[in-house]
Design a protein around this motif. Sequence first.
Motif, PDB file in Angstrom:
ATOM      1  N   PHE A 106       7.352  25.218  -7.134  1.00  0.00           N
ATOM      2  CA  PHE A 106       7.877  23.761  -7.041  1.00  0.00           C
ATOM      3  C   PHE A 106       6.287  23.262  -8.175  1.00  0.00           C
ATOM      4  O   PHE A 106       5.695  23.869  -9.047  1.00  0.00           O
ATOM      5  N   PRO A 107       6.306  21.874  -8.760  1.00  0.00           N
ATOM      6  CA  PRO A 107       5.901  21.071  -9.935  1.00  0.00           C
ATOM      7  C   PRO A 107       4.692  20.635  -9.009  1.00  0.00           C
ATOM      8  O   PRO A 107       4.548  20.902  -7.528  1.00  0.00           O
ATOM      9  N   GLU A 108       3.278  20.751  -9.955  1.00  0.00           N
ATOM     10  CA  GLU A 108       2.544  19.893  -9.608  1.00  0.00           C
ATOM     11  C   GLU A 108       2.491  18.635  -9.772  1.00  0.00           C
ATOM     12  O   GLU A 108       3.201  17.882 -11.009  1.00  0.00           O
ATOM     13  N   ALA A 109       2.475  17.560  -8.386  1.00  0.00           N
ATOM     14  CA  ALA A 109       2.988  16.456  -9.113  1.00  0.00           C
ATOM     15  C   ALA A 109       2.164  15.422  -7.281  1.00  0.00           C
ATOM     16  O   ALA A 109       1.291  16.248  -6.441  1.00  0.00           O
ATOM     17  N   LEU A 110       1.917  14.083  -7.502  1.00  0.00           N
ATOM     18  CA  LEU A 110       1.420  13.343  -6.915  1.00  0.00           C
ATOM     19  C   LEU A 110       3.191  12.656  -6.537  1.00  0.00           C
ATOM     20  O   LEU A 110       4.095  12.416  -6.642  1.00  0.00           O
ATOM     21  N   LEU A 111       3.421  13.366  -5.049  1.00  0.00           N
ATOM     22  CA  LEU A 111       4.290  12.732  -4.387  1.00  0.00           C
ATOM     23  C   LEU A 111       4.467  11.554  -2.728  1.00  0.00           C
ATOM     24  O   LEU A 111       3.353  12.129  -2.303  1.00  0.00           O
ATOM     25  N   PRO A 112       5.309  10.538  -3.455  1.00  0.00           N
ATOM     26  CA  PRO A 112       5.111   9.869  -2.665  1.00  0.00           C
ATOM     27  C   PRO A 112       5.723   9.466  -1.133  1.00  0.00           C
ATOM     28  O   PRO A 112       6.700  10.371  -1.014  1.00  0.00           O
ATOM     29  N   LEU A 113       5.018   9.545   0.219  1.00  0.00           N
ATOM     30  CA  LEU A 113       4.842   9.533   1.115  1.00  0.00           C
ATOM     31  C   LEU A 113       5.763   8.190   1.973  1.00  0.00           C
ATOM     32  O   LEU A 113       7.023   8.336   2.727  1.00  0.00           O
ATOM     33  N   PHE A 114       4.818   7.494   1.989  1.00  0.00           N
ATOM     34  CA  PHE A 114       5.924   6.370   2.723  1.00  0.00           C
ATOM     35  C   PHE A 114       4.633   4.710   1.632  1.00  0.00           C
ATOM     36  O   PHE A 114       3.564   4.920   1.399  1.00  0.00           O
ATOM     37  N   TRP A 115       5.138   3.977   1.836  1.00  0.00           N
ATOM     38  CA  TRP A 115       4.979   2.439   1.745  1.00  0.00           C
ATOM     39  C   TRP A 115       4.324   1.899   2.973  1.00  0.00           C
ATOM     40  O   TRP A 115       5.227   1.637   3.600  1.00  0.00           O
ATOM     41  N   VAL A 116       3.868   0.911   2.650  1.00  0.00           N
ATOM     42  CA  VAL A 116       3.496  -0.456   4.161  1.00  0.00           C
ATOM     43  C   VAL A 116       3.097  -2.451   2.897  1.00  0.00           C
ATOM     44  O   VAL A 116       2.990  -1.772   2.160  1.00  0.00           O
ATOM     45  N   GLU A 117       4.235  -2.418   3.758  1.00  0.00           N
ATOM     46  CA  GLU A 117       4.235  -3.757   3.199  1.00  0.00           C
ATOM     47  C   GLU A 117       3.662  -4.782   4.235  1.00  0.00           C
ATOM     48  O   GLU A 117       4.410  -5.207   4.883  1.00  0.00           O
ATOM     49  N   LEU A 128       0.437  -1.121  -0.559  1.00  0.00           N
ATOM     50  CA  LEU A 128      -0.438  -0.269  -0.058  1.00  0.00           C
ATOM     51  C   LEU A 128       0.937   1.365  -0.256  1.00  0.00           C
ATOM     52  O   LEU A 128       1.764   1.623   0.544  1.00  0.00           O
ATOM     53  N   GLN A 129       1.026   2.173  -1.020  1.00  0.00           N
ATOM     54  CA  GLN A 129       1.508   3.397  -0.916  1.00  0.00           C
ATOM     55  C   GLN A 129       0.256   4.516  -0.587  1.00  0.00           C
ATOM     56  O   GLN A 129      -0.745   4.335  -0.888  1.00  0.00           O
ATOM     57  N   PHE A 130       0.825   5.550   0.028  1.00  0.00           N
ATOM     58  CA  PHE A 130       0.684   7.044   0.537  1.00  0.00           C
ATOM     59  C   PHE A 130       1.022   7.926  -0.430  1.00  0.00           C
ATOM     60  O   PHE A 130       2.533   8.125   0.135  1.00  0.00           O
ATOM     61  N   ASN A 131       0.560   8.060  -0.749  1.00  0.00           N
ATOM     62  CA  ASN A 131       0.683   9.578  -1.414  1.00  0.00           C
ATOM     63  C   ASN A 131       0.228  11.130  -0.726  1.00  0.00           C
ATOM     64  O   ASN A 131      -0.824  11.423  -0.487  1.00  0.00           O
ATOM     65  N   MET A 132       0.503  12.410  -1.660  1.00  0.00           N
ATOM     66  CA  MET A 132       0.138  13.602  -1.352  1.00  0.00           C
ATOM     67  C   MET A 132       0.405  14.687  -2.287  1.00  0.00           C
ATOM     68  O   MET A 132       1.389  14.214  -3.403  1.00  0.00           O
ATOM     69  N   PHE A 133      -0.227  15.497  -3.420  1.00  0.00           N
ATOM     70  CA  PHE A 133      -0.053  15.685  -3.928  1.00  0.00           C
ATOM     71  C   PHE A 133       0.062  17.154  -3.375  1.00  0.00           C
ATOM     72  O   PHE A 133      -0.265  17.790  -2.846  1.00  0.00           O
ATOM     73  N   ILE A 134       1.034  17.835  -4.836  1.00  0.00           N
ATOM     74  CA  ILE A 134       1.653  19.131  -4.001  1.00  0.00           C
ATOM     75  C   ILE A 134       1.226  19.847  -5.292  1.00  0.00           C
ATOM     76  O   ILE A 134       1.348  19.542  -6.294  1.00  0.00           O
ATOM     77  N   GLN A 135       1.712  20.816  -5.264  1.00  0.00           N
ATOM     78  CA  GLN A 135       1.071  22.415  -5.855  1.00  0.00           C
ATOM     79  C   GLN A 135       2.330  23.553  -5.566  1.00  0.00           C
ATOM     80  O   GLN A 135       2.162  23.134  -4.261  1.00  0.00           O
ATOM     81  N   PRO A 136       2.303  24.325  -6.516  1.00  0.00           N
ATOM     82  CA  PRO A 136       2.745  25.436  -6.196  1.00  0.00           C
ATOM     83  C   PRO A 136       1.798  26.215  -5.432  1.00  0.00           C
ATOM     84  O   PRO A 136       0.345  26.079  -5.420  1.00  0.00           O
TER      85      PRO A 136
END
Length: 76
Positions: free
Chosen positions: A35-46, A17-25
Motif C-alpha cells: 500500500f502507498p501512504e495516502a489519504l483515502l476518501p471514504l464518503f461524502w455528505v452534502e 463534508l468529506q471523510f477520509n482515512m489515512f492508509i499506509q503499508p
Amino acid sequence: MDFEPMTATPIRAHKRLQFNMFIQPIPKFKLMKNFPEALLPLFWVEEGITLDDEFVNKVKMVFKVLAVVGSYLSKP
C-alpha cells in the motif's frame, strides 16, 4: 452560497463534508504490504437548499420593476 449580485438575495446554499482515512503499508499483511501512504476518501455528505419558485418570481419582479423605472428615467 450563491447570491444574486444586485439584490444580494441568497439563491442557493450547499455544504459538503468529506471523510477520509489515512492508509499506509502494513508489512505483516500480504495484501497491505505494498500500500502507498495516502489519504483515502471514504464518503461524502452534502446538504443544500435552493430558493423556491415563489421567491425566485419575487426576485424576477424586482428586475422587471427596475427595468421599467430605468427606462422611464432615461427618457428625455
